[in-house]
Design a protein around this motif. Structure first.
Motif, PDB file in Angstrom:
ATOM      1  N   GLU A  94      -9.014  -6.203   8.682  1.00  0.00           N
ATOM      2  CA  GLU A  94      -9.655  -4.994   8.163  1.00  0.00           C
ATOM      3  C   GLU A  94     -10.557  -5.317   6.972  1.00  0.00           C
ATOM      4  O   GLU A  94     -10.267  -6.209   6.180  1.00  0.00           O
ATOM      5  CB  GLU A  94      -8.610  -3.972   7.739  1.00  0.00           C
ATOM      6  N   PRO A  95     -11.676  -4.627   6.798  1.00  0.00           N
ATOM      7  CA  PRO A  95     -12.562  -4.881   5.666  1.00  0.00           C
ATOM      8  C   PRO A  95     -11.938  -4.419   4.358  1.00  0.00           C
ATOM      9  O   PRO A  95     -11.115  -3.517   4.339  1.00  0.00           O
ATOM     10  CB  PRO A  95     -13.810  -4.030   6.018  1.00  0.00           C
ATOM     11  N   ARG A  96     -12.362  -5.055   3.299  1.00  0.00           N
ATOM     12  CA  ARG A  96     -11.833  -4.708   1.988  1.00  0.00           C
ATOM     13  C   ARG A  96     -12.975  -4.214   1.107  1.00  0.00           C
ATOM     14  O   ARG A  96     -13.982  -4.885   0.934  1.00  0.00           O
ATOM     15  CB  ARG A  96     -11.177  -5.925   1.330  1.00  0.00           C
ATOM     16  N   SER A  97     -12.838  -3.045   0.554  1.00  0.00           N
ATOM     17  CA  SER A  97     -13.827  -2.524  -0.380  1.00  0.00           C
ATOM     18  C   SER A  97     -13.190  -1.414  -1.187  1.00  0.00           C
ATOM     19  O   SER A  97     -12.585  -0.512  -0.627  1.00  0.00           O
ATOM     20  CB  SER A  97     -15.065  -1.991   0.357  1.00  0.00           C
ATOM     21  N   GLY A  98     -13.314  -1.519  -2.502  1.00  0.00           N
ATOM     22  CA  GLY A  98     -12.778  -0.482  -3.361  1.00  0.00           C
ATOM     23  C   GLY A  98     -11.361  -0.757  -3.796  1.00  0.00           C
ATOM     24  O   GLY A  98     -10.597  -1.463  -3.129  1.00  0.00           O
ATOM     25  N   PHE A  99     -11.016  -0.166  -4.931  1.00  0.00           N
ATOM     26  CA  PHE A  99      -9.711  -0.402  -5.539  1.00  0.00           C
ATOM     27  C   PHE A  99      -8.575   0.085  -4.665  1.00  0.00           C
ATOM     28  O   PHE A  99      -7.491  -0.515  -4.631  1.00  0.00           O
ATOM     29  CB  PHE A  99      -9.674   0.296  -6.906  1.00  0.00           C
ATOM     30  N   LEU A 100      -8.781   1.190  -3.929  1.00  0.00           N
ATOM     31  CA  LEU A 100      -7.715   1.763  -3.109  1.00  0.00           C
ATOM     32  C   LEU A 100      -7.881   1.438  -1.623  1.00  0.00           C
ATOM     33  O   LEU A 100      -7.249   2.072  -0.776  1.00  0.00           O
ATOM     34  CB  LEU A 100      -7.666   3.277  -3.304  1.00  0.00           C
ATOM     35  N   SER A 101      -8.724   0.458  -1.283  1.00  0.00           N
ATOM     36  CA  SER A 101      -8.924   0.127   0.123  1.00  0.00           C
ATOM     37  C   SER A 101      -7.644  -0.379   0.778  1.00  0.00           C
ATOM     38  O   SER A 101      -7.467  -0.243   1.990  1.00  0.00           O
ATOM     39  CB  SER A 101     -10.018  -0.940   0.258  1.00  0.00           C
ATOM     40  N   TRP A 102      -6.733  -0.920  -0.012  1.00  0.00           N
ATOM     41  CA  TRP A 102      -5.469  -1.427   0.520  1.00  0.00           C
ATOM     42  C   TRP A 102      -4.538  -0.288   0.943  1.00  0.00           C
ATOM     43  O   TRP A 102      -3.673  -0.483   1.796  1.00  0.00           O
ATOM     44  CB  TRP A 102      -4.748  -2.267  -0.547  1.00  0.00           C
ATOM     45  N   TYR A 103      -4.727   0.897   0.323  1.00  0.00           N
ATOM     46  CA  TYR A 103      -3.776   1.988   0.524  1.00  0.00           C
ATOM     47  C   TYR A 103      -3.938   2.679   1.880  1.00  0.00           C
ATOM     48  O   TYR A 103      -2.945   2.993   2.550  1.00  0.00           O
ATOM     49  CB  TYR A 103      -3.925   3.003  -0.603  1.00  0.00           C
ATOM     50  N   HIS A 104      -5.163   2.902   2.298  1.00  0.00           N
ATOM     51  CA  HIS A 104      -5.422   3.716   3.497  1.00  0.00           C
ATOM     52  C   HIS A 104      -4.826   3.136   4.774  1.00  0.00           C
ATOM     53  O   HIS A 104      -4.332   3.902   5.622  1.00  0.00           O
ATOM     54  CB  HIS A 104      -6.927   3.948   3.650  1.00  0.00           C
ATOM     55  N   PRO A 105      -4.815   1.819   4.982  1.00  0.00           N
ATOM     56  CA  PRO A 105      -4.232   1.301   6.231  1.00  0.00           C
ATOM     57  C   PRO A 105      -2.708   1.286   6.249  1.00  0.00           C
ATOM     58  O   PRO A 105      -2.117   0.945   7.279  1.00  0.00           O
ATOM     59  CB  PRO A 105      -4.760  -0.154   6.285  1.00  0.00           C
ATOM     60  N   LEU A 106      -2.057   1.640   5.155  1.00  0.00           N
ATOM     61  CA  LEU A 106      -0.602   1.608   5.128  1.00  0.00           C
ATOM     62  C   LEU A 106      -0.016   2.587   6.134  1.00  0.00           C
ATOM     63  O   LEU A 106      -0.597   3.635   6.413  1.00  0.00           O
ATOM     64  CB  LEU A 106      -0.079   1.973   3.732  1.00  0.00           C
ATOM     65  N   SER A 107       1.143   2.246   6.660  1.00  0.00           N
ATOM     66  CA  SER A 107       1.842   3.164   7.549  1.00  0.00           C
ATOM     67  C   SER A 107       2.390   4.335   6.739  1.00  0.00           C
ATOM     68  O   SER A 107       2.462   4.284   5.506  1.00  0.00           O
ATOM     69  CB  SER A 107       2.991   2.439   8.249  1.00  0.00           C
ATOM     70  N   ARG A 108       2.785   5.384   7.438  1.00  0.00           N
ATOM     71  CA  ARG A 108       3.356   6.541   6.747  1.00  0.00           C
ATOM     72  C   ARG A 108       4.603   6.148   5.958  1.00  0.00           C
ATOM     73  O   ARG A 108       4.806   6.599   4.833  1.00  0.00           O
ATOM     74  CB  ARG A 108       3.697   7.627   7.767  1.00  0.00           C
ATOM     75  N   GLN A 109       5.419   5.272   6.539  1.00  0.00           N
ATOM     76  CA  GLN A 109       6.623   4.824   5.870  1.00  0.00           C
ATOM     77  C   GLN A 109       6.301   4.059   4.584  1.00  0.00           C
ATOM     78  O   GLN A 109       6.939   4.248   3.542  1.00  0.00           O
ATOM     79  CB  GLN A 109       7.437   3.933   6.811  1.00  0.00           C
ATOM     80  N   GLU A 110       5.283   3.218   4.616  1.00  0.00           N
ATOM     81  CA  GLU A 110       4.901   2.435   3.436  1.00  0.00           C
ATOM     82  C   GLU A 110       4.331   3.337   2.343  1.00  0.00           C
ATOM     83  O   GLU A 110       4.595   3.129   1.154  1.00  0.00           O
ATOM     84  CB  GLU A 110       3.894   1.365   3.842  1.00  0.00           C
ATOM     85  N   LYS A 111       3.562   4.341   2.741  1.00  0.00           N
ATOM     86  CA  LYS A 111       3.035   5.281   1.751  1.00  0.00           C
ATOM     87  C   LYS A 111       4.160   6.081   1.101  1.00  0.00           C
ATOM     88  O   LYS A 111       4.140   6.328  -0.113  1.00  0.00           O
ATOM     89  CB  LYS A 111       2.022   6.222   2.402  1.00  0.00           C
ATOM     90  N   ARG A 112       5.133   6.485   1.897  1.00  0.00           N
ATOM     91  CA  ARG A 112       6.268   7.206   1.325  1.00  0.00           C
ATOM     92  C   ARG A 112       7.027   6.326   0.337  1.00  0.00           C
ATOM     93  O   ARG A 112       7.481   6.784  -0.707  1.00  0.00           O
ATOM     94  CB  ARG A 112       7.202   7.662   2.447  1.00  0.00           C
ATOM     95  N   THR A 113       7.172   5.059   0.679  1.00  0.00           N
ATOM     96  CA  THR A 113       7.861   4.135  -0.216  1.00  0.00           C
ATOM     97  C   THR A 113       7.093   3.977  -1.515  1.00  0.00           C
ATOM     98  O   THR A 113       7.679   3.982  -2.616  1.00  0.00           O
ATOM     99  CB  THR A 113       8.026   2.766   0.457  1.00  0.00           C
ATOM    100  N   PHE A 114       5.774   3.836  -1.417  1.00  0.00           N
ATOM    101  CA  PHE A 114       4.940   3.693  -2.611  1.00  0.00           C
ATOM    102  C   PHE A 114       5.115   4.887  -3.540  1.00  0.00           C
ATOM    103  O   PHE A 114       5.371   4.729  -4.744  1.00  0.00           O
ATOM    104  CB  PHE A 114       3.471   3.547  -2.210  1.00  0.00           C
ATOM    105  N   TRP A 115       4.996   6.092  -2.993  1.00  0.00           N
ATOM    106  CA  TRP A 115       5.089   7.274  -3.847  1.00  0.00           C
ATOM    107  C   TRP A 115       6.502   7.503  -4.360  1.00  0.00           C
ATOM    108  O   TRP A 115       6.695   7.993  -5.479  1.00  0.00           O
ATOM    109  CB  TRP A 115       4.566   8.505  -3.099  1.00  0.00           C
ATOM    110  N   SER A 116       7.489   7.129  -3.574  1.00  0.00           N
ATOM    111  CA  SER A 116       8.871   7.255  -4.034  1.00  0.00           C
ATOM    112  C   SER A 116       9.110   6.379  -5.259  1.00  0.00           C
ATOM    113  O   SER A 116       9.720   6.807  -6.242  1.00  0.00           O
ATOM    114  CB  SER A 116       9.847   6.870  -2.921  1.00  0.00           C
ATOM    115  N   CYS A 117       8.628   5.146  -5.201  1.00  0.00           N
ATOM    116  CA  CYS A 117       8.818   4.225  -6.326  1.00  0.00           C
ATOM    117  C   CYS A 117       8.000   4.661  -7.538  1.00  0.00           C
ATOM    118  O   CYS A 117       8.484   4.611  -8.677  1.00  0.00           O
ATOM    119  CB  CYS A 117       8.439   2.811  -5.901  1.00  0.00           C
ATOM    120  N   LYS A 118       6.769   5.098  -7.307  1.00  0.00           N
ATOM    121  CA  LYS A 118       5.916   5.499  -8.423  1.00  0.00           C
ATOM    122  C   LYS A 118       6.451   6.749  -9.121  1.00  0.00           C
ATOM    123  O   LYS A 118       6.559   6.790 -10.351  1.00  0.00           O
ATOM    124  CB  LYS A 118       4.493   5.743  -7.936  1.00  0.00           C
TER     125      LYS A 118
END
Length: 429
Positions: free
Chosen positions: A13-37
């Motif tokens: 996948e292409p990389r651009s922008g500070f949050l480019s890593w976030y969008h391809p995350l699975s729903r489970q990974e996003k939930r984990t990120f927000w749970s920890c934050k």
């Protein structure tokens, strides 16, 4: 080449922008990120309440500043113990279960702080709250470090760390709101009672967040091969002892420098420079804003320039700010704006810590190693304010702050130079 925790569909996948890593995350990974934050922000909120209510407790209960300091020290030392214990637990019962337990723990004992009837009860409740406060960072950092792919691990874990500044700011806003609505003798209790709310968040974690795949694979391997379960003492084995000691020195330098600056600079600037801005909300807002910016910048840089270079950069910046504060005479206006770089460098140095410690230890003892190293640093670093107080009896306070800040950040830099660079390291079960 992909790894078990880095799905193949993301490899190109292409990389651009500070949050480019976030969008391809699975729903489970996003939930984990927000749970920890969110969990870390709520941890910070509960922890910071004490600093705002100390003047009220001194006025209502007649406790001394030494008594108030004892509460802070007890919390800090208990948090070190809690961090060690949470690291061991996360390897035994899982990262997610340990995260749930630590959040429930610090929320419950924050509630008890609000119900305390005297200094002794508050001291005990606050110390017990510290066990959960220290443990939550360890569980969350390991969980995030294992679920995010290698090339973006620093950014993701650093953004979770930035939740501390958000929680700090939230505690300041709640303090202003509650104390404007209630008399002080009730407001301080209400503030602590609000601290039970993070317990509700555990319902979300329990329902939507699962253990990292790499951890599940490791536990499956342990189950299939009885007698291979790791022990906490494995972090002191021949192949890990050197890493454990050097990582402990790294965290000692970071936390010793932070405590040296955060504990004594306000006293120095108020009593020796006679500045009044230190006690204002504007100055606090500058420090919090700088802290958040430092966390974000460090999170980005640790994946770009490497873990070691990032630590060295922020350590030099923090040392420079400490020396500026103690050796350059400035007025209230300049000091107000110097709060920005103070928060930026002193807090930013921590942003890459979770990812780095995750990468230094194998999965079987990752929680134990990370919990031990980070909290040895917390326990030893907590001695720096005491040592500065002793040294100030024989030299000016400003010089003592500068000397110990230089020692702390010098230790951090030396440790960083001797440890391996781990940026991009793939984790194995």
């Amino acid at each position: 080449m992909t790894t078990p925790n880095e799905p193949a569909h993301r490899a190109t996948e292409p990389r651009s922008g500070f949050l480019s890593w976030y969008h391809p995350l699975s729903r489970q990974e996003k939930r984990t990120f927000w749970s920890c934050k969110v969990g870390y922000a709520l941890d910070a909120m509960d922890t910071q309440f004490l600093s705002f209510v100390i003047p009220t407790l001194i006025a209502i209960w007649g406790i001394t500043k030494a008594d108030a300091g004892l509460i802070g020290t007890a919390t800090l030392l208990a948090s070190a113990v809690g961090g060690w214990a949470a690291g061991i637990l996360s390897d035994r019962i899982g990262r997610v279960k340990t995260l749930q337990l630590t959040i429930l723990w610090f929320a419950f004992f924050t509630l008890l702080c609000g119900l305390a009837q005297n200094f002794g009860q508050l001291l005990v409740a606050r110390a017990l709250m510290g066990l959960g406060f220290g443990g939550e960072w360890t569980a969350g950092a390991v969980l995030m470090g294992e679920i995010i792919r290698a090339r973006d691990r620093g950014k993701a874990v650093g953004l979770v760390q930035a939740g501390w500044a958000l929680g700090w700011g939230l505690s300041a806003l709640l303090f202003a709101l509650v104390f404007s609505l209630l008399p002080a003798k009730l407001a301080w209790r209400a503030l602590f009672i609000i601290g039970v709310l993070p317990a509700v968040f555990v319902i979300f974690i329990r329902r939507f967040v699962r253990e990292p795949e790499i951890y599940q694979q490791h536990k499956a391997h342990e189950s299939a091969a009885p007698g291979t379960a790791a022990r906490f003492t494995d972090i002191f084995s021949r192949d890990l002892l050197s890493v454990t000691l050097r990582a402990s020195l790294l965290t000692t330098g970071a936390q010793g420098g932070y405590y040296a600056i955060a504990t004594w600079l306000p006293t120095f600037l108020t009593t020796e420079r006679h500045l009044t801005v230190l006690g204002t909300g504007g100055y606090l807002a500058m420090v919090i804003l700088g802290s958040y910016a430092g966390y974000l910048s460090s999170a980005l840089l640790t994946d770009r320039i490497g873990r070691r270079n990032n630590f060295i950069l922020f350590a030099l910046g923090a040392l420079g700010i400490a020396l500026t504060y103690t050796n350059v005479v400035v007025g209230n206006t300049a000091m107000l704006f110097l709060g920005l770089p103070l928060g930026f460098f002193a807090s930013g140095v921590f942003s890459g810590m979770g990812a780095f410690l995750t990468e230094l230890f194998p999965t079987r003892v990752r929680g134990s190693g990370q919990g031990f190293c980070y909290n040895v640093g917390r326990a030893v670093g907590a001695l720096f304010p005491f040592l500065i107080g002793l040294a100030s009896q024989h030299m000016p306070l400003g010089h003592a702050i500068g000397v110990f800040a230089a020692i702390a950040y010098g230790v951090l830099i030396l440790a960083a130079l001797t440890l391996p660079e781990t940026r991009g390291k793939q984790l194995e079960p």
